[in-house]
Write a protein that holds these residues in place. Sequence first.
Motif, PDB file in Angstrom:
ATOM      1  N   ALA A 128       0.829  -1.205   0.000  1.00 62.17           N
ATOM      2  CA  ALA A 128       0.000   0.000   0.000  1.00 62.17           C
ATOM      3  C   ALA A 128       0.864   1.256   0.000  1.00 62.17           C
ATOM      4  O   ALA A 128       0.563   2.236  -0.690  1.00 62.17           O
ATOM      5  CB  ALA A 128      -0.925  -0.014   1.217  1.00 62.17           C
ATOM      6  N   ARG A 129       1.939   1.212   0.752  1.00 60.89           N
ATOM      7  CA  ARG A 129       2.837   2.370   0.809  1.00 60.89           C
ATOM      8  C   ARG A 129       3.507   2.597  -0.537  1.00 60.89           C
ATOM      9  O   ARG A 129       3.636   3.743  -0.996  1.00 60.89           O
ATOM     10  CB  ARG A 129       3.889   2.159   1.897  1.00 60.89           C
ATOM     11  CG  ARG A 129       4.781   3.377   2.136  1.00 60.89           C
ATOM     12  CD  ARG A 129       5.694   3.156   3.316  1.00 60.89           C
ATOM     13  NE  ARG A 129       6.542   1.976   3.130  1.00 60.89           N
ATOM     14  CZ  ARG A 129       7.334   1.472   4.071  1.00 60.89           C
ATOM     15  NH1 ARG A 129       7.359   2.032   5.276  1.00 60.89           N
ATOM     16  NH2 ARG A 129       8.072   0.411   3.828  1.00 60.89           N
ATOM     17  N   SER A 130       3.913   1.514  -1.187  1.00 66.47           N
ATOM     18  CA  SER A 130       4.564   1.674  -2.492  1.00 66.47           C
ATOM     19  C   SER A 130       3.580   2.199  -3.528  1.00 66.47           C
ATOM     20  O   SER A 130       3.982   2.870  -4.490  1.00 66.47           O
ATOM     21  CB  SER A 130       5.158   0.341  -2.960  1.00 66.47           C
ATOM     22  OG  SER A 130       4.147  -0.581  -3.288  1.00 66.47           O
ATOM     23  N   ALA A 131       2.278   1.900  -3.334  1.00 65.47           N
ATOM     24  CA  ALA A 131       1.251   2.403  -4.252  1.00 65.47           C
ATOM     25  C   ALA A 131       0.741   3.779  -3.832  1.00 65.47           C
ATOM     26  O   ALA A 131      -0.112   4.353  -4.519  1.00 65.47           O
ATOM     27  CB  ALA A 131       0.081   1.422  -4.302  1.00 65.47           C
ATOM     28  N   ASP A 132       1.251   4.296  -2.704  1.00 67.17           N
ATOM     29  CA  ASP A 132       0.822   5.583  -2.154  1.00 67.17           C
ATOM     30  C   ASP A 132      -0.696   5.593  -1.942  1.00 67.17           C
ATOM     31  O   ASP A 132      -1.379   6.573  -2.250  1.00 67.17           O
ATOM     32  CB  ASP A 132       1.229   6.733  -3.069  1.00 67.17           C
ATOM     33  CG  ASP A 132       1.150   8.085  -2.360  1.00 67.17           C
ATOM     34  OD1 ASP A 132       1.233   8.112  -1.115  1.00 67.17           O
ATOM     35  OD2 ASP A 132       0.973   9.117  -3.055  1.00 67.17           O
ATOM     36  N   ASP A 133      -1.205   4.486  -1.395  1.00 68.06           N
ATOM     37  CA  ASP A 133      -2.641   4.313  -1.167  1.00 68.06           C
ATOM     38  C   ASP A 133      -2.896   4.413   0.341  1.00 68.06           C
ATOM     39  O   ASP A 133      -2.747   3.434   1.083  1.00 68.06           O
ATOM     40  CB  ASP A 133      -3.090   2.945  -1.705  1.00 68.06           C
ATOM     41  CG  ASP A 133      -4.597   2.745  -1.626  1.00 68.06           C
ATOM     42  OD1 ASP A 133      -5.252   3.408  -0.806  1.00 68.06           O
ATOM     43  OD2 ASP A 133      -5.124   1.902  -2.385  1.00 68.06           O
ATOM     44  N   ALA A 134      -3.269   5.621   0.786  1.00 63.84           N
ATOM     45  CA  ALA A 134      -3.438   5.853   2.222  1.00 63.84           C
ATOM     46  C   ALA A 134      -4.550   4.986   2.803  1.00 63.84           C
ATOM     47  O   ALA A 134      -4.454   4.512   3.948  1.00 63.84           O
ATOM     48  CB  ALA A 134      -3.728   7.325   2.480  1.00 63.84           C
ATOM     49  N   GLY A 135      -5.621   4.785   2.065  1.00 61.73           N
ATOM     50  CA  GLY A 135      -6.716   3.958   2.552  1.00 61.73           C
ATOM     51  C   GLY A 135      -6.273   2.529   2.801  1.00 61.73           C
ATOM     52  O   GLY A 135      -6.596   1.930   3.839  1.00 61.73           O
ATOM     53  N   ALA A 136      -5.518   1.972   1.858  1.00 63.06           N
ATOM     54  CA  ALA A 136      -5.029   0.599   2.024  1.00 63.06           C
ATOM     55  C   ALA A 136      -4.026   0.517   3.164  1.00 63.06           C
ATOM     56  O   ALA A 136      -3.982  -0.485   3.892  1.00 63.06           O
ATOM     57  CB  ALA A 136      -4.391   0.109   0.720  1.00 63.06           C
TER      58      ALA A 136
END
Length: 354
Positions: A77-85
């Motif tokens: 999730a961090r690598s995708a910059d997805d705060a929700g995940a």
Amino acid sequence: MHSKALAPEYQGALTKMSVNASLTDVLAEGIRHLEAAERSGSAREVARTGLAVAEAHRRLGHVADADRAWKASYRAARSADDAGAMAWALWSGGTLARQRGRLRLAFRLLGLAADMGKRGGDVVARGYSLAGLAETGRIQGDYRTVASLHEQLLAEARARGEARHTVWALEGIAQIHRNTGSLDTALAMFEEAAQLAGDADDRRGRAWALRGMADIISVRDNDPDRALGLLAEAEVTCREMKLSSALAYNHKMRANVLYRAGRYEEARQVYEGALEEFRAMTEPRGEALSRLGLVKSLARLGRDSGETAADLDALRATLDGIGLLNARDMVDRAYTELGVGPAGDRVPAAGGRR
């Protein structure tokens, strides 16, 4: 008006999975879709499907696998910059920490999850994380601090028509009332939770509500047969959905009911079984509570009072270490109930070491 219960932790390719799906099925589907996501190179999908894998492992009692899975989900999730995940992964990690008795870590991870959910605009992730903080405080016995948060979350869940979260909040508030002696209010809330969970087809929520009802009916009404019947109904769901933790707590409550009814040998056997279940899933809170029940049952069956007192001393130290204030108070009451005193209050036997 409440909708049918949903499982927001089943994300990505698993969004259509039922809240009532067997955890073994969730795990199998999660692993299959996770492997596909890894092959596709989609970090966001790896994070989302990995969350379901983490939660299935956690609820099945696979602690080490759950720990690896939520951390992998967070990294993706961090690598995708997805705060929700990221928020959901932290929620899973915080929930696992609470299950393992690491309450300080649970507070830290769930607090981070709530902040991340707010940052990412994921209202449900934030709500679940705040609920996790409230539940951690309730389990710890800090009722004054978390009661208002439970009430706030209940109001928000009702306003959004989220049946599953409403059931959770009702059960949490009911448990606080039960532990502080307001049994009539607690029973009414557990009954409302059971009805709502049934209407929303939330079998897991209903199983927990039935357990709460059984507890109070056993204590308030001295009706062990009805209480055991409710627990038997809940156990069917726990077994069908492979709810390992819920099943172990169901068995511990069955033992509590038997103990209160004076059926000490039956209680001893059921406490022993629950103790093994909790040990298998590394759940120290359930293990300590089962140990307490077992010590009390053995004492009623004629065990030496010195051995009983020594076990209670050890249990009190364990619960102090975990930070479970309410459970520690239960040990203190057991000293009085069984006619033994804490180590500092006991007079050494004549001729013994001082």
